[in-house]
Design a protein around this motif. Sequence first.
Motif, PDB file in Angstrom:
ATOM      1  N   ARG A 115       0.824  -1.204   0.000  1.00 17.08           N
ATOM      2  CA  ARG A 115       0.000   0.000   0.000  1.00 17.08           C
ATOM      3  C   ARG A 115       0.863   1.261   0.000  1.00 17.08           C
ATOM      4  O   ARG A 115       1.909   1.295   0.633  1.00 17.08           O
ATOM      5  CB  ARG A 115      -0.871   0.077   1.257  1.00 17.08           C
ATOM      6  CG  ARG A 115      -2.009  -0.862   1.291  1.00 17.08           C
ATOM      7  CD  ARG A 115      -2.851  -0.565   2.519  1.00 17.08           C
ATOM      8  NE  ARG A 115      -3.840  -1.609   2.708  1.00 17.08           N
ATOM      9  CZ  ARG A 115      -4.513  -1.769   3.825  1.00 17.08           C
ATOM     10  NH1 ARG A 115      -4.310  -0.978   4.861  1.00 17.08           N
ATOM     11  NH2 ARG A 115      -5.398  -2.733   3.932  1.00 17.08           N
ATOM     12  N   THR A 156      -8.156  14.374   4.708  1.00 11.85           N
ATOM     13  CA  THR A 156      -8.407  12.969   4.390  1.00 11.85           C
ATOM     14  C   THR A 156      -7.095  12.233   4.166  1.00 11.85           C
ATOM     15  O   THR A 156      -6.139  12.797   3.636  1.00 11.85           O
ATOM     16  CB  THR A 156      -9.286  12.869   3.122  1.00 11.85           C
ATOM     17  OG1 THR A 156     -10.516  13.555   3.363  1.00 11.85           O
ATOM     18  CG2 THR A 156      -9.592  11.422   2.761  1.00 11.85           C
ATOM     19  N   TRP A 185      -5.738   8.755   2.219  1.00 16.95           N
ATOM     20  CA  TRP A 185      -6.112   7.738   1.239  1.00 16.95           C
ATOM     21  C   TRP A 185      -5.060   6.638   1.216  1.00 16.95           C
ATOM     22  O   TRP A 185      -3.930   6.831   1.644  1.00 16.95           O
ATOM     23  CB  TRP A 185      -6.186   8.332  -0.170  1.00 16.95           C
ATOM     24  CG  TRP A 185      -7.258   9.337  -0.358  1.00 16.95           C
ATOM     25  CD1 TRP A 185      -8.584   9.097  -0.629  1.00 16.95           C
ATOM     26  CD2 TRP A 185      -7.120  10.756  -0.314  1.00 16.95           C
ATOM     27  NE1 TRP A 185      -9.257  10.287  -0.745  1.00 16.95           N
ATOM     28  CE2 TRP A 185      -8.382  11.329  -0.549  1.00 16.95           C
ATOM     29  CE3 TRP A 185      -6.046  11.614  -0.081  1.00 16.95           C
ATOM     30  CZ2 TRP A 185      -8.607  12.691  -0.579  1.00 16.95           C
ATOM     31  CZ3 TRP A 185      -6.257  12.977  -0.100  1.00 16.95           C
ATOM     32  CH2 TRP A 185      -7.531  13.495  -0.349  1.00 16.95           C
ATOM     33  N   SER A 186      -5.439   5.499   0.651  1.00 20.89           N
ATOM     34  CA  SER A 186      -4.467   4.449   0.363  1.00 20.89           C
ATOM     35  C   SER A 186      -4.684   3.985  -1.067  1.00 20.89           C
ATOM     36  O   SER A 186      -5.756   4.175  -1.644  1.00 20.89           O
ATOM     37  CB  SER A 186      -4.603   3.272   1.343  1.00 20.89           C
ATOM     38  OG  SER A 186      -5.833   2.600   1.162  1.00 20.89           O
ATOM     39  N   ARG A 187      -3.630   3.439  -1.621  1.00 20.94           N
ATOM     40  CA  ARG A 187      -3.666   2.844  -2.960  1.00 20.94           C
ATOM     41  C   ARG A 187      -2.901   1.532  -2.888  1.00 20.94           C
ATOM     42  O   ARG A 187      -1.895   1.438  -2.195  1.00 20.94           O
ATOM     43  CB  ARG A 187      -2.953   3.726  -3.987  1.00 20.94           C
ATOM     44  CG  ARG A 187      -3.634   5.019  -4.325  1.00 20.94           C
ATOM     45  CD  ARG A 187      -2.707   5.826  -5.250  1.00 20.94           C
ATOM     46  NE  ARG A 187      -3.314   7.033  -5.723  1.00 20.94           N
ATOM     47  CZ  ARG A 187      -3.822   7.176  -6.949  1.00 20.94           C
ATOM     48  NH1 ARG A 187      -3.792   6.188  -7.792  1.00 20.94           N
ATOM     49  NH2 ARG A 187      -4.346   8.324  -7.311  1.00 20.94           N
ATOM     50  N   ASP A 188      -3.355   0.527  -3.615  1.00 17.80           N
ATOM     51  CA  ASP A 188      -2.555  -0.680  -3.752  1.00 17.80           C
ATOM     52  C   ASP A 188      -1.290  -0.298  -4.503  1.00 17.80           C
ATOM     53  O   ASP A 188      -1.316   0.553  -5.396  1.00 17.80           O
ATOM     54  CB  ASP A 188      -3.314  -1.762  -4.506  1.00 17.80           C
ATOM     55  CG  ASP A 188      -4.487  -2.305  -3.703  1.00 17.80           C
ATOM     56  OD1 ASP A 188      -4.442  -2.251  -2.459  1.00 17.80           O
ATOM     57  OD2 ASP A 188      -5.461  -2.772  -4.322  1.00 17.80           O
ATOM     58  N   GLU A 206      -6.324   2.062  -7.627  1.00 18.07           N
ATOM     59  CA  GLU A 206      -7.226   3.194  -7.427  1.00 18.07           C
ATOM     60  C   GLU A 206      -7.105   3.754  -6.014  1.00 18.07           C
ATOM     61  O   GLU A 206      -6.890   3.009  -5.058  1.00 18.07           O
ATOM     62  CB  GLU A 206      -8.672   2.763  -7.676  1.00 18.07           C
ATOM     63  CG  GLU A 206      -8.968   2.413  -9.119  1.00 18.07           C
ATOM     64  CD  GLU A 206      -8.754   3.581 -10.063  1.00 18.07           C
ATOM     65  OE1 GLU A 206      -9.238   4.694  -9.758  1.00 18.07           O
ATOM     66  OE2 GLU A 206      -8.102   3.378 -11.105  1.00 18.07           O
ATOM     67  N   LYS A 207      -7.293   5.049  -5.890  1.00 15.92           N
ATOM     68  CA  LYS A 207      -7.256   5.732  -4.597  1.00 15.92           C
ATOM     69  C   LYS A 207      -8.569   5.460  -3.861  1.00 15.92           C
ATOM     70  O   LYS A 207      -9.646   5.532  -4.446  1.00 15.92           O
ATOM     71  CB  LYS A 207      -7.061   7.226  -4.830  1.00 15.92           C
ATOM     72  CG  LYS A 207      -6.966   8.033  -3.560  1.00 15.92           C
ATOM     73  CD  LYS A 207      -6.547   9.467  -3.828  1.00 15.92           C
ATOM     74  CE  LYS A 207      -7.685  10.280  -4.352  1.00 15.92           C
ATOM     75  NZ  LYS A 207      -7.369  11.713  -4.445  1.00 15.92           N
ATOM     76  N   ARG A 208      -8.464   5.142  -2.558  1.00 13.70           N
ATOM     77  CA  ARG A 208      -9.654   4.939  -1.734  1.00 13.70           C
ATOM     78  C   ARG A 208      -9.445   5.614  -0.387  1.00 13.70           C
ATOM     79  O   ARG A 208      -8.308   5.720   0.094  1.00 13.70           O
ATOM     80  CB  ARG A 208      -9.972   3.457  -1.579  1.00 13.70           C
ATOM     81  CG  ARG A 208      -8.880   2.650  -0.930  1.00 13.70           C
ATOM     82  CD  ARG A 208      -9.146   1.137  -1.008  1.00 13.70           C
ATOM     83  NE  ARG A 208      -8.029   0.376  -0.533  1.00 13.70           N
ATOM     84  CZ  ARG A 208      -6.976   0.010  -1.273  1.00 13.70           C
ATOM     85  NH1 ARG A 208      -6.909   0.336  -2.539  1.00 13.70           N
ATOM     86  NH2 ARG A 208      -5.999  -0.684  -0.751  1.00 13.70           N
ATOM     87  N   VAL A 209     -10.531   6.076   0.217  1.00 13.73           N
ATOM     88  CA  VAL A 209     -10.450   6.729   1.521  1.00 13.73           C
ATOM     89  C   VAL A 209     -10.012   5.705   2.555  1.00 13.73           C
ATOM     90  O   VAL A 209     -10.583   4.615   2.664  1.00 13.73           O
ATOM     91  CB  VAL A 209     -11.804   7.357   1.913  1.00 13.73           C
ATOM     92  CG1 VAL A 209     -11.766   7.863   3.345  1.00 13.73           C
ATOM     93  CG2 VAL A 209     -12.161   8.486   0.958  1.00 13.73           C
TER      94      VAL A 209
END
Length: 159
Positions: free
Chosen positions: A22, A34, A36-39, A49-52
């Motif tokens: 990540r 905020t 976010w994390s991304r694989d 993809e970016k996710r909260v």
Amino acid sequence: VTVIEDGMRTPNGLAVDEARGRLYLSDSHRDVRTIWSRDLDLASGALGEKRVFAEAEGKDGRPDGGAIDQTGHYWSAAVEGARIDVFDPSGTRVSTLATPMPDPTKIAFGGADLSLIYLTSKAGDGDGDGGVLAVAETTARGRAPAPFAPTRSNHRSLD
């Protein structure tokens, strides 16, 4: 230099969790607050993809600099919050550590066994001496930074 993402207001909080693949990043702007994390594929540098991951709650504190410990917890300096927030890998805040400075900005693990936390802060309103660099012992252990190789397929050049 290659742009991976644009349009952020106050980007910050970069940290890599090698064990979970990540990449974390935050936006410290007052209107965003905020994380976010991304694989992240460490071999190629390809990003998902970016996710909260987490959002700042309440009025005090914005997610600024971040670091990962050996258990995969994300540590976030809460600028204007006088604290460090610690989140588990699911994004749940599991701990809050008060800081003596009102505006911590970046946390990093150091020392021979990565059991020290180094913390910077910005100068707050009326702070004549400016920001500080502080160090403290902790029972947590940091994780050494993970190298990765970004690919050109998921970002654009500034050229």
